[in-house]
Design an enzyme around this catalytic site. Sequence first.
Site, PDB file in Angstrom:
ATOM      1  N   ILE A  92     -59.126  77.888  -6.489  1.00 50.14           N
ATOM      2  CA  ILE A  92     -59.816  77.814  -7.768  1.00 50.14           C
ATOM      3  C   ILE A  92     -60.336  76.388  -7.947  1.00 50.14           C
ATOM      4  O   ILE A  92     -59.560  75.425  -7.955  1.00 50.14           O
ATOM      5  CB  ILE A  92     -58.859  78.167  -8.938  1.00 50.14           C
ATOM      6  CG1 ILE A  92     -58.237  79.562  -8.729  1.00 50.14           C
ATOM      7  CG2 ILE A  92     -59.600  78.085 -10.270  1.00 50.14           C
ATOM      8  CD1 ILE A  92     -59.208  80.715  -8.775  1.00 50.14           C
ATOM      9  N   LYS A  93     -61.659  76.284  -8.072  1.00 54.18           N
ATOM     10  CA  LYS A  93     -62.260  74.955  -8.258  1.00 54.18           C
ATOM     11  C   LYS A  93     -62.294  74.630  -9.740  1.00 54.18           C
ATOM     12  O   LYS A  93     -62.824  75.407 -10.552  1.00 54.18           O
ATOM     13  CB  LYS A  93     -63.693  74.939  -7.712  1.00 54.18           C
ATOM     14  CG  LYS A  93     -63.768  74.565  -6.246  1.00 54.18           C
ATOM     15  CD  LYS A  93     -65.183  74.612  -5.753  1.00 54.18           C
ATOM     16  CE  LYS A  93     -65.892  73.290  -5.832  1.00 54.18           C
ATOM     17  NZ  LYS A  93     -67.295  73.403  -5.346  1.00 54.18           N
ATOM     18  N   VAL A  94     -61.742  73.475 -10.062  1.00 54.27           N
ATOM     19  CA  VAL A  94     -61.662  73.064 -11.466  1.00 54.27           C
ATOM     20  C   VAL A  94     -62.201  71.634 -11.575  1.00 54.27           C
ATOM     21  O   VAL A  94     -61.764  70.759 -10.817  1.00 54.27           O
ATOM     22  CB  VAL A  94     -60.191  73.094 -11.960  1.00 54.27           C
ATOM     23  CG1 VAL A  94     -60.112  72.728 -13.436  1.00 54.27           C
ATOM     24  CG2 VAL A  94     -59.552  74.450 -11.709  1.00 54.27           C
TER      25      VAL A  94
END
Length: 226
Positions: free
Chosen positions: A86-88
């Site tokens: 998950i890119k945050v």
Amino acid sequence: MEFLLDTIHLADIERYTKCLPIAGVTSNPTIVKKEGKIDFFPHMRKIRQLIGPKATLHVQVVGQTPVAMLADAHAILKNIDESVYIKVPTTELGLQVIKQLKAEGHHVTATAIYTKFQGYLAIAAGADYIAPYYSRMENMNLDAATAVAEFAKLIQQNNANTKILAASFHNVGQVNTAFENGAQAATMGVDIIQAALQMPAIDQAVKAFTSDWKNIYGPQQTIHDL
Ligand SMILES: O=C(CO)COP(=O)(O)O
């Protein structure tokens, strides 16, 4: 050394996973926009099929609050698969989400990193990958190579499991320098790969080998015909 593709264009992913040691695929909303209004989750599942279960797939949240970002993350994990990174974005709110996702045992890529301090915070928060924006940093007169080297040093000093996934490349030299300064991974558009492999000098060398062979054995006979 991990080479990732910074695209969700299926034909390009299929083409380059066949010939290159591609370790994964990264995306963000700007990359998605290049494909138009795709059927998002089926498209991402197709990418997973193309790259296989061992490659990493990095998909970015778009929510504006921690609650919304976490809901995006859970939807991504449910509708693509549980192993997605998950890119945050590495902001105050994003760091809160990174902590939470790591507490839940998910893979996290901390993105939109322009400064060393953002990187240090993301490493301390337990991000699996940190994505410094190499070219954008250089455009702002920030020393991307030194930042990558410092990240590598701090990761080692702290026995952190974080890997540096350098991103935002506008030329081949930047990719080389990122790896040489300690990045474990680099994600790049196919324009970079094409620029690197479609050099006239490489073509000329290969053509000369073919021509020399034909001069000896004739135009039809290859090695496997001997
Ligand atoms: O997409 C990015 C990183 O993955 C940013 O790259 P650009 O600087 O080319 O927009």
